[in-house]
Scaffold this motif. Structure first.
Motif, PDB file in Angstrom:
ATOM      1  N   THR A  76      -0.449 -10.621   1.788  1.00  0.00           N
ATOM      2  CA  THR A  76       0.881 -10.305   1.283  1.00  0.00           C
ATOM      3  C   THR A  76       0.927 -10.462  -0.224  1.00  0.00           C
ATOM      4  OG1 THR A  76       1.908 -10.985   3.362  1.00  0.00           O
ATOM      5  CG2 THR A  76       3.322 -10.938   1.430  1.00  0.00           C
ATOM      6  N   ARG A  77       0.367 -11.543  -0.727  1.00  0.00           N
ATOM      7  CA  ARG A  77       0.354 -11.779  -2.173  1.00  0.00           C
ATOM      8  C   ARG A  77      -0.415 -10.676  -2.900  1.00  0.00           C
ATOM      9  NH1 ARG A  77      -1.898 -16.301  -2.033  1.00  0.00           N
ATOM     10  NH2 ARG A  77      -3.966 -15.629  -2.626  1.00  0.00           N
ATOM     11  N   MET A  78      -1.584 -10.317  -2.385  1.00  0.00           N
ATOM     12  CA  MET A  78      -2.383  -9.263  -3.028  1.00  0.00           C
ATOM     13  C   MET A  78      -1.646  -7.927  -3.018  1.00  0.00           C
ATOM     14  SD  MET A  78      -6.376  -9.901  -2.097  1.00  0.00           S
ATOM     15  CE  MET A  78      -6.148  -9.957  -0.327  1.00  0.00           C
ATOM     16  N   ALA A  79      -1.077  -7.572  -1.873  1.00  0.00           N
ATOM     17  CA  ALA A  79      -0.354  -6.298  -1.777  1.00  0.00           C
ATOM     18  C   ALA A  79       0.842  -6.286  -2.724  1.00  0.00           C
ATOM     19  CB  ALA A  79       0.088  -6.058  -0.341  1.00  0.00           C
ATOM     20  N   ASN A  80       1.566  -7.385  -2.786  1.00  0.00           N
ATOM     21  CA  ASN A  80       2.704  -7.475  -3.711  1.00  0.00           C
ATOM     22  C   ASN A  80       2.255  -7.351  -5.160  1.00  0.00           C
ATOM     23  OD1 ASN A  80       4.636  -7.755  -1.703  1.00  0.00           O
ATOM     24  ND2 ASN A  80       4.760  -9.975  -1.883  1.00  0.00           N
ATOM     25  N   ASP A  81       1.138  -7.984  -5.509  1.00  0.00           N
ATOM     26  CA  ASP A  81       0.614  -7.893  -6.879  1.00  0.00           C
ATOM     27  C   ASP A  81       0.254  -6.446  -7.227  1.00  0.00           C
ATOM     28  OD1 ASP A  81       0.881 -10.626  -7.233  1.00  0.00           O
ATOM     29  OD2 ASP A  81      -1.264 -11.054  -6.964  1.00  0.00           O
TER      30      ASP A  81
ATOM     31  N   LEU B 261      -0.661   2.828  -3.408  1.00  0.00           N
ATOM     32  CA  LEU B 261      -0.911   1.551  -2.752  1.00  0.00           C
ATOM     33  C   LEU B 261      -1.482   1.768  -1.352  1.00  0.00           C
ATOM     34  CD1 LEU B 261      -0.765  -1.506  -2.585  1.00  0.00           C
ATOM     35  CD2 LEU B 261       1.670  -1.292  -2.022  1.00  0.00           C
ATOM     36  N   ALA B 262      -0.916   2.691  -0.610  1.00  0.00           N
ATOM     37  CA  ALA B 262      -1.439   2.998   0.726  1.00  0.00           C
ATOM     38  C   ALA B 262      -2.884   3.475   0.634  1.00  0.00           C
ATOM     39  CB  ALA B 262      -0.574   4.050   1.408  1.00  0.00           C
ATOM     40  N   GLY B 263      -3.179   4.328  -0.342  1.00  0.00           N
ATOM     41  CA  GLY B 263      -4.547   4.798  -0.527  1.00  0.00           C
ATOM     42  C   GLY B 263      -5.500   3.670  -0.862  1.00  0.00           C
ATOM     43  N   HIS B 264      -5.075   2.779  -1.724  1.00  0.00           N
ATOM     44  CA  HIS B 264      -5.919   1.644  -2.103  1.00  0.00           C
ATOM     45  C   HIS B 264      -6.204   0.752  -0.897  1.00  0.00           C
ATOM     46  CE1 HIS B 264      -7.508  -1.645  -4.538  1.00  0.00           C
ATOM     47  NE2 HIS B 264      -6.798  -2.433  -3.754  1.00  0.00           N
ATOM     48  N   ILE B 265      -5.169   0.418  -0.161  1.00  0.00           N
ATOM     49  CA  ILE B 265      -5.336  -0.441   1.009  1.00  0.00           C
ATOM     50  C   ILE B 265      -6.236   0.246   2.035  1.00  0.00           C
ATOM     51  CG2 ILE B 265      -4.126  -1.465   2.981  1.00  0.00           C
ATOM     52  CD1 ILE B 265      -1.765  -1.993   0.997  1.00  0.00           C
ATOM     53  N   GLY B 266      -6.019   1.534   2.239  1.00  0.00           N
ATOM     54  CA  GLY B 266      -6.827   2.271   3.207  1.00  0.00           C
ATOM     55  C   GLY B 266      -8.292   2.371   2.828  1.00  0.00           C
ATOM     56  N   ARG B 267      -8.563   2.519   1.547  1.00  0.00           N
ATOM     57  CA  ARG B 267      -9.951   2.687   1.086  1.00  0.00           C
ATOM     58  C   ARG B 267     -10.704   1.379   0.906  1.00  0.00           C
ATOM     59  NH1 ARG B 267      -7.316   6.283  -2.199  1.00  0.00           N
ATOM     60  NH2 ARG B 267      -7.352   4.851  -3.940  1.00  0.00           N
TER      61      ARG B 267
ATOM     62  N   PRO C  59     -10.548  -3.766   7.574  1.00  0.00           N
ATOM     63  CA  PRO C  59      -9.577  -3.532   8.650  1.00  0.00           C
ATOM     64  C   PRO C  59      -8.832  -4.790   9.101  1.00  0.00           C
ATOM     65  CG  PRO C  59     -11.596  -2.339   9.106  1.00  0.00           C
ATOM     66  CD  PRO C  59     -11.859  -3.193   7.895  1.00  0.00           C
ATOM     67  N   ARG C  60      -9.481  -5.928   9.068  1.00  0.00           N
ATOM     68  CA  ARG C  60      -8.789  -7.169   9.446  1.00  0.00           C
ATOM     69  C   ARG C  60      -7.695  -7.512   8.452  1.00  0.00           C
ATOM     70  NH1 ARG C  60     -14.197 -10.437   9.737  1.00  0.00           N
ATOM     71  NH2 ARG C  60     -14.386  -9.029   7.975  1.00  0.00           N
ATOM     72  N   MET C  61      -7.966  -7.286   7.174  1.00  0.00           N
ATOM     73  CA  MET C  61      -6.953  -7.537   6.149  1.00  0.00           C
ATOM     74  C   MET C  61      -5.765  -6.596   6.343  1.00  0.00           C
ATOM     75  SD  MET C  61      -9.421  -7.906   2.820  1.00  0.00           S
ATOM     76  CE  MET C  61      -8.092  -8.004   1.640  1.00  0.00           C
ATOM     77  N   ARG C  62      -6.070  -5.307   6.566  1.00  0.00           N
ATOM     78  CA  ARG C  62      -4.993  -4.345   6.804  1.00  0.00           C
ATOM     79  C   ARG C  62      -4.163  -4.753   8.019  1.00  0.00           C
ATOM     80  NH1 ARG C  62      -9.017  -0.542   5.594  1.00  0.00           N
ATOM     81  NH2 ARG C  62      -9.306  -0.040   7.799  1.00  0.00           N
ATOM     82  N   GLY C  63      -4.840  -5.163   9.069  1.00  0.00           N
ATOM     83  CA  GLY C  63      -4.143  -5.563  10.289  1.00  0.00           C
ATOM     84  C   GLY C  63      -3.211  -6.735  10.070  1.00  0.00           C
ATOM     85  N   ARG C  64      -3.669  -7.713   9.302  1.00  0.00           N
ATOM     86  CA  ARG C  64      -2.806  -8.874   9.018  1.00  0.00           C
ATOM     87  C   ARG C  64      -1.592  -8.462   8.188  1.00  0.00           C
ATOM     88  NH1 ARG C  64      -7.956 -11.801   8.787  1.00  0.00           N
ATOM     89  NH2 ARG C  64      -8.091 -11.347   6.561  1.00  0.00           N
ATOM     90  N   LEU C  65      -1.803  -7.576   7.212  1.00  0.00           N
ATOM     91  CA  LEU C  65      -0.687  -7.115   6.392  1.00  0.00           C
ATOM     92  C   LEU C  65       0.307  -6.331   7.243  1.00  0.00           C
ATOM     93  CD1 LEU C  65       0.682  -6.806   3.635  1.00  0.00           C
ATOM     94  CD2 LEU C  65      -0.662  -4.708   3.335  1.00  0.00           C
ATOM     95  N   LEU C  66      -0.178  -5.428   8.074  1.00  0.00           N
ATOM     96  CA  LEU C  66       0.709  -4.657   8.933  1.00  0.00           C
ATOM     97  C   LEU C  66       1.501  -5.568   9.860  1.00  0.00           C
ATOM     98  CD1 LEU C  66      -1.006  -2.332   7.752  1.00  0.00           C
ATOM     99  CD2 LEU C  66      -0.947  -1.283  10.009  1.00  0.00           C
ATOM    100  N   ALA C  67       0.860  -6.589  10.392  1.00  0.00           N
ATOM    101  CA  ALA C  67       1.549  -7.534  11.273  1.00  0.00           C
ATOM    102  C   ALA C  67       2.650  -8.271  10.519  1.00  0.00           C
ATOM    103  CB  ALA C  67       0.549  -8.517  11.874  1.00  0.00           C
ATOM    104  N   GLN C  68       2.393  -8.631   9.268  1.00  0.00           N
ATOM    105  CA  GLN C  68       3.410  -9.324   8.474  1.00  0.00           C
ATOM    106  C   GLN C  68       4.601  -8.418   8.218  1.00  0.00           C
ATOM    107  OE1 GLN C  68       3.641 -12.652   7.370  1.00  0.00           O
ATOM    108  NE2 GLN C  68       2.210 -12.590   9.062  1.00  0.00           N
ATOM    109  N   VAL C  69       4.343  -7.169   7.882  1.00  0.00           N
ATOM    110  CA  VAL C  69       5.443  -6.232   7.649  1.00  0.00           C
ATOM    111  C   VAL C  69       6.221  -6.025   8.950  1.00  0.00           C
ATOM    112  CG1 VAL C  69       6.003  -3.840   7.052  1.00  0.00           C
ATOM    113  CG2 VAL C  69       4.340  -5.110   5.683  1.00  0.00           C
ATOM    114  N   ASP C  70       5.507  -5.848  10.057  1.00  0.00           N
ATOM    115  CA  ASP C  70       6.161  -5.653  11.359  1.00  0.00           C
ATOM    116  C   ASP C  70       7.032  -6.847  11.735  1.00  0.00           C
ATOM    117  OD1 ASP C  70       4.929  -3.201  11.584  1.00  0.00           O
ATOM    118  OD2 ASP C  70       3.386  -3.896  12.990  1.00  0.00           O
ATOM    119  N   ALA C  71       6.586  -8.035  11.378  1.00  0.00           N
ATOM    120  CA  ALA C  71       7.320  -9.251  11.710  1.00  0.00           C
ATOM    121  C   ALA C  71       8.498  -9.498  10.773  1.00  0.00           C
ATOM    122  CB  ALA C  71       6.376 -10.456  11.689  1.00  0.00           C
TER     123      ALA C  71
END
Length: 70
Positions: A9-14, A31-37, A41-53
């Motif tokens: 979350t901190r990295m994505a916010n930065d 940002l989506a492109g950066h995260i995707g590239r 996948p585990r990092m993406r999954g944790r971020l998606l879970a945080q947003v979903d929550a």
């Protein structure tokens, strides 16, 4: 929130704050492109879970980027 989840979350916010000068839509797409590239996948999954929550403190650009990643 675990330390790993807080880290994503901190990295994505930065990154979102650094891209904000591009305007909302362009910044969210970049940002989506950066995260995707570059994020594991585990990092993406944790971020998606945080947003979903609905975790507090997630930048609106991160929320939009997650929508674009789906």
């Amino acid at each position: 929130m675990s330390a790993a989840e807080a880290s994503e979350t901190r990295m994505a916010n930065d990154i979102a704050r650094n891209l904000a000068h591009l305007g909302f839509d362009k910044a969210a797409a970049e940002l989506a492109g950066h995260i995707g590239r570059f994020w594991d996948p585990r990092m993406r999954g944790r971020l998606l879970a945080q947003v979903d929550a609905g975790a507090p403190g997630i930048h609106p650009l991160v929320e939009q980027a997650v929508k674009l990643l789906r």
